[in-house]
Write a protein that holds these residues in place. Structure first.
Motif, short mmCIF file in Angstrom:
data_model
loop_
_atom_site.label_atom_id
_atom_site.label_comp_id
_atom_site.label_asym_id
_atom_site.label_seq_id
_atom_site.Cartn_x
_atom_site.Cartn_y
_atom_site.Cartn_z
N ILE A 87 49.88 4.64 61.82
CA ILE A 87 49.71 3.98 61.15
C ILE A 87 48.49 3.42 60.58
CG2 ILE A 87 50.37 1.35 60.75
CD1 ILE A 87 52.61 2.75 60.28
N LEU A 88 47.82 3.39 61.64
CA LEU A 88 46.08 3.20 61.37
C LEU A 88 45.53 4.08 60.76
CD1 LEU A 88 44.96 1.45 64.77
CD2 LEU A 88 45.42 0.19 62.64
N ASP A 89 45.74 5.46 60.91
CA ASP A 89 45.36 6.62 60.10
C ASP A 89 45.72 6.45 58.67
OD1 ASP A 89 44.12 7.67 62.39
OD2 ASP A 89 45.65 9.10 62.59
N TYR A 90 47.18 6.22 58.45
CA TYR A 90 47.59 6.10 57.01
C TYR A 90 46.77 5.00 56.57
CZ TYR A 90 50.81 4.65 53.54
OH TYR A 90 51.21 4.10 52.29
N LEU A 91 46.67 3.71 57.23
CA LEU A 91 46.01 2.75 56.50
C LEU A 91 44.73 3.19 56.12
CD1 LEU A 91 47.36 -0.20 58.43
CD2 LEU A 91 47.65 0.20 56.02
N GLN A 92 43.96 3.81 56.89
CA GLN A 92 42.53 4.22 56.75
C GLN A 92 42.45 4.83 55.60
OE1 GLN A 92 39.91 3.21 59.17
NE2 GLN A 92 38.63 3.77 57.21
N GLU A 93 43.39 6.00 55.48
CA GLU A 93 43.31 6.74 54.15
C GLU A 93 43.62 6.03 52.96
OE1 GLU A 93 45.59 10.33 54.92
OE2 GLU A 93 45.42 10.88 52.84
N TYR A 94 44.54 5.01 52.89
CA TYR A 94 45.25 4.36 51.83
C TYR A 94 43.92 3.64 51.24
CZ TYR A 94 48.50 1.86 49.13
OH TYR A 94 49.31 1.41 47.86
N TYR A 95 43.06 3.14 51.98
CA TYR A 95 42.01 2.32 51.50
C TYR A 95 40.72 3.08 51.68
CZ TYR A 95 44.64 -2.17 51.31
OH TYR A 95 45.78 -3.19 50.95
N GLN A 96 40.49 4.22 51.77
CA GLN A 96 39.34 4.76 52.10
C GLN A 96 38.22 4.76 50.92
OE1 GLN A 96 39.57 9.14 52.85
NE2 GLN A 96 40.95 9.53 51.00
N GLU A 97 38.70 4.66 49.84
CA GLU A 97 37.59 4.42 48.69
C GLU A 97 37.40 2.87 48.55
OE1 GLU A 97 38.63 6.84 45.54
OE2 GLU A 97 38.87 8.81 46.79
N LYS A 98 37.91 2.08 49.08
CA LYS A 98 37.81 0.57 48.88
C LYS A 98 36.97 -0.05 49.50
CE LYS A 98 41.17 1.03 46.19
NZ LYS A 98 41.15 1.06 44.87
N SER A 99 35.70 -0.66 49.14
CA SER A 99 34.66 -1.10 50.04
C SER A 99 34.86 -2.49 50.94
CB SER A 99 33.55 -1.67 49.24
OG SER A 99 33.39 -0.77 48.14
N PHE A 100 35.92 -3.34 50.67
CA PHE A 100 36.16 -4.57 51.39
C PHE A 100 37.25 -4.54 52.02
CE2 PHE A 100 33.57 -5.81 47.56
CZ PHE A 100 32.42 -6.24 48.33
N VAL A 101 38.03 -3.53 52.38
CA VAL A 101 39.10 -3.37 53.21
C VAL A 101 38.61 -2.86 54.31
CG1 VAL A 101 41.48 -2.91 53.81
CG2 VAL A 101 40.79 -3.67 51.62
N ARG A 102 38.71 -3.19 55.67
CA ARG A 102 38.52 -2.59 56.98
C ARG A 102 39.58 -2.75 57.88
NH1 ARG A 102 32.75 -5.54 58.68
NH2 ARG A 102 34.21 -7.39 59.04
N ILE A 103 39.90 -1.32 58.24
CA ILE A 103 40.92 -0.84 59.11
C ILE A 103 40.30 -0.92 60.47
CG2 ILE A 103 42.96 0.52 59.65
CD1 ILE A 103 43.02 -0.91 56.77
N LEU A 104 40.76 -1.78 61.36
CA LEU A 104 40.07 -1.68 62.73
C LEU A 104 40.62 -0.68 63.90
CD1 LEU A 104 40.27 -5.55 63.36
CD2 LEU A 104 38.53 -4.10 62.00
N PRO A 105 39.83 -0.07 64.72
CA PRO A 105 40.59 0.75 65.55
C PRO A 105 41.32 0.27 66.32
CG PRO A 105 38.36 0.05 66.11
CD PRO A 105 38.70 -0.51 64.70
N GLU A 106 42.31 1.18 67.07
CA GLU A 106 43.34 0.73 67.92
C GLU A 106 42.99 -0.22 69.02
OE1 GLU A 106 45.71 4.15 68.86
OE2 GLU A 106 47.12 3.05 70.08
N GLY A 107 44.16 -1.00 69.21
CA GLY A 107 43.50 -2.11 70.18
C GLY A 107 42.93 -3.31 69.62
N HIS A 108 42.13 -3.22 68.57
CA HIS A 108 41.63 -4.51 68.10
C HIS A 108 42.37 -5.25 66.86
CE1 HIS A 108 38.31 -2.00 69.91
NE2 HIS A 108 37.59 -3.32 69.75
#
Lengths: 345, 345, 345, 345
Positions: free
Chosen positions: D258-279
Motif C-alpha cells: 500500500i505504501l509503495d502504491y501511495l508513493q507512486e500515486y503522489y510521486q510528482e506532488k510536492s506536498f504529500v509525504r508518504i511515511l515509511p512503514e511503521g511511522h
C-alpha cells in the motif's frame, strides 16, 4: 551564496537554524555536523524534515571545514564551542556561537558554568551578539557570542532604560517565564508532559547562569555594577519567553514618556516593536518570528516602572538572532531571511 | 447537618463549592440560586453534573431562605452580594461572600470597582476571610468577605514577613501568574482557546482591583501604608495561581532562617505548607486541593528575598477557603470536607 | 478498617490509589512498597504529597505482608505481579492487580507481552475486574485482574451492544485517544513536553497489547470470536481517554432505541452514565472521577452506529476501578470512597 | 507581481493568507476587505501584525476591485462568496473561495448548509481545488472552490485507495481530530479555554457539512456512490488536523504494498509525504507548512486498512492550499511561497 555549517545538528537550536535558513537568499547550509549521530539523516531524529533535509550528518573535520565554508554556526551545549572556535580564529570563517562559552569573563564562566573557560585571546575577540544594541560592533566582528534567550529579552528592555538614565540600577527584579522548549531536547522530569502541563513553577532562583550575563552587559551602560534579582519560571507552552521587569524610576516619567523614549531608541531597528500605551507583549504575538515586543507601564503610585518584553526563545532568543548577526557581519539587509510574520493563532 | 444555599449557581465559584461540599459531613446544599437560569437543571449548563446534581436552580426568595438555611454562600459577580447580605444581617444565617463587595473600604470600592459600596454598617461587620491569618476573627464572624484569589496567595506569603519585620514595606513587587479559569465562565477574547493557548501575557498592570485588597490587609501588619507593584499574567493552563514576590530584607537573613520562621508562623495551620530549602512551589502540586505551598530564597548578592506561593485559584483562592471559613465559624475541624490530596498528575 | 498495601509505589497507578483511598472509610493504607526506592519518603519523588503521606516506602517482604494486610493492590509494570500473587493464593489476602499479568490466556500473554505467563492455576482463579459488567463474579473473587484503561472504555461501550445482539461483530473499529499520563511516569520522547504538546499522533496501530484483552472479553458475549481494529492516539492533555467505536447494526435501530437499551443495561450501575440524545461524552466531564460516560449516534444513512465512551484513564481506567472492585469483594457500597464529582473546569 | 485582494479580512483564514503571501514572489496583497471593520487597521484586531500590515481594511467595492486586482481570495463564512463571485465571472479576475459555497451540488448545499445555493451557471464553472488530485483541472480554472479542512485530509488519503480499487467503498469510517482553531475566531463555549483545555470531545457526529463534500468527490473515483461515517473531535491544541480512516481491503495487500502504491500515486506532488512503514503522521510534523503526511497500516488479522493523514488545518486545510491553487492557475512553480519547513518543536 555563502556556505554555512551547523555544529550540534540534533539540538533545537540547530533545527531552528535549519528551518530559518531554508529561505535565506545568501546563505546555504552545506554541512550539518553531529558527533553523536554522524552518518544518520536528520529526519531519523526529526521526522518533520522527511524529504526536506536529506543531507547526512557528518563528524567534525576542522581542516575540511576551514576550506569549504564561510560561516560556522555552533549550536552545541556549553563547553564545546570553546574547543572548536580557536581553530578558526586565523581563517576567514565567521563563527557564531549560540552557547554560553564566550559570553562571560573567564572568572564568571568558571563560577557559573563550572568549566574551564575559553582561551583569553579568543574570548577577547568575541563580540556579544545582542543585535539591536551592539549593532556596530557586530558588523566588524569575526566571532560572535550569541546571547542567551533570557538575556536577549531582559537586556532589550533594560539597556535603553539604563543607558538613558531612566531607572535606578539597584533593586532591579526580572521575572522571566519560558516555554518548555527552553529546557531543550533532552528528556527530564521537568520537561515530562504529565509534570509540565497545567503547571507553573519557578526554578534555579538566584542561580541561573544567565544572571552574570545580564549583569555584565547591563553594567556597560551604567555608572556602577548592576546587580539583578532574576527568577525563571517554566510555563506550559512550547515556545515563547516573557520577561517582566520591575525597577524604580530615577525621575518623574509617565508611561507615554517612557514609550516615546523607547520608540526613539529603537527607531532604526527592524525587530524591536514598542507597543502603544495600554498594550503589553504576548509571547503568541511573536511566535515563529524574530521580533522582540516591548510594553511598559509607569506606576505613579509607587514611582516605579514595569517593563515587559516577549520573544520566541528559539528565534530571537537563539537561531533568529544568530542569522541577524550573520546578516550584520556580511553587510546584508538585517531582515534577510527573517521576514516571517508571527504564526498566529 | 447545616443547610446551605449557593447564590450564583452557574459560575465557576459555585460549581467548585458544589464539588467540594459533596463530601462535607456537616453541610448539605439545599438550594442553588440563579436569577438568570431559575427552573433549569445545573447539568444543562454543566453536563459533568449529570445524574449527580439533579436539583433545579431557583430564583432568589430572601424570606424563604432566611427560614430554611443556615449558611449562605454568595458566588455572584461584584455588585450582587452587597444588595443581598443586608437582608440577612439580623438573622442567624451565616453569610460568606466570594465577591469583592466587602473587601475594601467604601472609598476604595468606589474607586476600584466603580460601583456604589455596601452600606457602612454591614461593611463594618464583615470579616476578611483569609483563613490562616484572621483565624480568630473568623471564628466569631457572621459575615465573611472571602478574599480574592490573588490576595490569598500574595498575602499568605507577605503577611508573615511584614508581621515579623523581616522585609522593607517599600518596593514590594508581586508578579502573579494565573490559569485561565481565573477569567471565569464568560466568553472573552483573552479566554478564547486559540488566543490563550501557547501564550503568556500580562494584563491590567497597575490597575487590578486586587491591588487595594492586598495593600489594605498587608498594611494592618505594618507600621505604615504598604504599597505594592502588582502585575498579573495569564498562563495557558486551566487552574492554578502562583505569586512570585520580590522584597528587600530589613536585616541579614538566610534562606534557612526565613523558612524556619515561616514554618513556625504557620505551624498550627493545616493548609499552608512551607517547602524545604531548594524547593519552590508548583501550581500542579496543589491542584484540586486547599493547600497553599510557599517557598523562599534569600539572594545574598542583593540582600533581597524571593518568596513564591502557589494555590488552586478555585479552591484555596475561592470555594475551598469559603468552606474553610464555614468550618471555623461553626467550630468544626478546619479540614472538614477539604482533606483532598492534590490531583497529580 | 481493612489494611491495604500498595506495590509499585512510585508509578502513577499507585499515586492515584493513594489519592483516592485517602477518603475511603473502610480501607487504610498501611504499607507502600517499592523495591527501587525502599527507605525513601514518597514526597521525595512526589512533592505534592509533602506533609500528607509521610510513610517511608518499604521493600517487599511477603511473609510479613501476609500477616499484616487484608488487601494487596499491585500497581507495578507487567511481569511483576505474576511472581508475587502466587504467594498469597492460600491466604485471605485479597489481591487486585492493575497490570496485564492476569488478563490474557497464557498463549496470548506470551505473544503480546513477550514474557512468561503466570502459572496456570493462579491465572484460572483471577477474575477480570470490569466492575460494571462482571459485578457478580468480582464479588466472590480473591484475585482480581483489573482491566487496562483502553479495554475499560472500549468494553463498557461494546459489551452491551454485543450482548444484546445489536451490532455485527465483524468490522468493529475502535479509535482511542488518550492523555499523555497513559504513557506513565517514565521519561520518553513521545511524552516529552515539546514533542507531545500541540500534537496528535497514532501509535502502535494494530499492535497494542490491549487488543487481545478487548477481543477476549468481548468474545464472551458473542457467538463467535470477535476481532477488532484498534488504533490509539496520544492527545496533548494529561488525563482522559475517549474511545470512539464504529460498528454495523444488525437490525434497524434509532439513536433513541440504542440509548434506551443502554440506559436499561446499566440502570443499576452507579458509575456508567448514558448521555441523552445529541450529547457526546467529553473526557473533561469525568476528570478525577470514576464515571464512564457513554453517548451514541445511529447513522441511518449507513446503518451503522458510532458509540463513544470517556473515562479518566487513571481513575476508572486504573485506580478507581481497583477500589470499586475492592468494594464489591467486601460487600461494601460500590461507591464507597469514589463519590468524587468530576473536577471541572 | 499579480495583485490580490482578500475578502473576510479578520477571520483566521484571511490572517493565514496574509502570513503566507508575505513571502510570495508573484503575488502582492493590495486590498484587505472587511465589511464589518472597514476603516480599521488589521493590527487593532491582531496585534501580532503591528508594524507589519499597516494597510487599512476597506469595504467591498466590486467595480473597483475588478479593475485593480488579478486574484481574489474569499475567506468569508458560508453564504458570502456566492453573492460576490458572480460579479467577477466575466472578468479576468481569478476567484478562489475558501468557504463551502461552491463545493456541493445545489441540492446538497440547501440540505447541509440550509441556505440558498449559488446560481447554477457559476457553480458549474467552479473547480474543486484539491490541489494534489485535481491538479490539471485547477490549472485551467477561473473559479476555485477550495476544499474544507477535513475533506482535504480525508480525500488525500482516500481517493488514491478508491481510485486504485484497493478498498471497499462501503463501510468507510473517518475519525477526525482537529485543533480548536478549526472552530474559528468567533467566541463559543466549545472554544472557551477552560472548557476546551484538557478535553477531547466528539461533535456533530453524522451531521457535519463536510460529509457530503467528502462523499461527492470520493464518489468520482468509485463505481458507486460512496457513503462514509464521519466523526469529528475537538482536541486541545490550536492547529493541526488528523484523519484516521478505516476501510476493508478489496484484495490482499501488505502495509508495504500500500505504501509503495501511495508513493507512486503522489510521486510528482510536492506536498504529500508518504511515511515509511511503521511511522504514522503527527500533526506537529506539518505545523505551519503545506504538507499532508500520510501513513498506513494493513491489519492482516482483519483484512482491513488504517490510513492516517495529517495537515495544518489553516495551511494545507485552507490558506496554503488556496495559494497552491493560485500557483497552479498561473503556471508558477507549485511550491512558490509555500516552501516553509514545519515549525518544530
Amino acid at each position: 551564496m555563502k556556505k554555512a555549517a551547523i555544529i550540534g545538528g540534533t539540538g533545537y537550536g540547530a533545527i531552528e537554524l535549519i528551518r530559518l535558513l531554508q529561505s535565506h537568499k545568501e546563505i546555504e547550509i552545506t554541512k550539518i555536523i553531529s558527533q553523536s549521530q554522524a552518518g544518520e539523516e536528520l529526519s531519523a531524529t526529526y521526522p518533520h524534515l522527511n524529504g526536506i533535509i536529506t543531507k547526512e550528518m557528518e563528524a567534525l573535520n576542522t581542516e575540511e571545514l576551514e576550506k569549504e565554508i564561510d560561516i560556522l554556526f555552533l549550536a552545541a551545549p556549553a563547553g564545546v564551542a570553546k574547543n572548536i572556535i580557536p581553530s578558526f580564529q586565523d581563517t576567514s570563517v565567521q563563527c557564531i556561537d549560540l552557547s554560553g562559552d564566550f559570553r562571560l569573563t573567564s572568572e564568571e564562566y568558571k563560577e557559573w558554568y563550572g568549566k574551564e573557560p575559553a582561551s583569553a585571546d579568543v574570548l577577547e575577540k568575541a563580540v556579544f551578539g545582542l543585535s539591536d544594541i551592539f549593532t556596530e560592533e557586530i558588523k566588524s566582528a569575526s566571532i560572535i557570542s550569541n546571547p542567551g534567550c533570557f538575556p536577549t529579552a531582559a537586556l532589550s528592555a533594560l539597556i535603553p532604560l539604563i543607558d538613558g538614565n531612566k531607572i535606578q540600577t539597584e533593586g532591579i527584579r526580572i521575572d522571566a517565564k519560558t516555554g518548555i522548549s527552553g529546557a531543550g531536547k533532552g528528556l527530564s522530569e521537568k520537561a515530562h508532559f504529565s509534570s509540565a502541563n497545567e503547571n507553573v513553577v519557578p526554578y534555579k532562583i538566584g542561580q541561573h547562569q544567565h544572571i552574570p550575563e545580564i549583569e555584565r552587559y547591563a553594567s556597560q551602560f551604567a555608572d556602577n555594577d548592576v546587580k539583578v534579582s532574576f527568577t525563571t519560571h517554566l510555563i506550559p507552552m512550547t515556545r515563547g519567553l516573557l520577561c517582566t521587569i520591575y525597577a524604580d524610576l530615577k525621575s518623574q516619567e509617565t508611561t507615554a514618556s517612557i514609550l516615546d523614549y523607547l520608540q526613539e531608541y529603537y527607531q532604526e531597528k527592524s525587530f524591536v516593536r514598542i507597543l502603544p500605551e495600554g498594550h503589553f507583549p504576548a509571547t503568541k504575538g511573536v511566535t515563529g518570528s524574530n521580533y522582540c515586543d516591548i510594553g511598559a507601564y509607569v506606576d505613579e503610585r509607587t514611582n516605579s516602572i514595569v517593563i515587559a518584553s516577549a520573544i520566541d526563545n528559539l528565534v530571537k532568543g537563539a537561531a533568529g538572532q544568530a542569522i541577524h548577526n550573520a546578516n550584520l557581519m556580511n553587510g546584508w539587509d538585517e531582515t534577510m531571511g527573517l521576514e516571517f510574520i508571527p504564526v498566529f493563532p
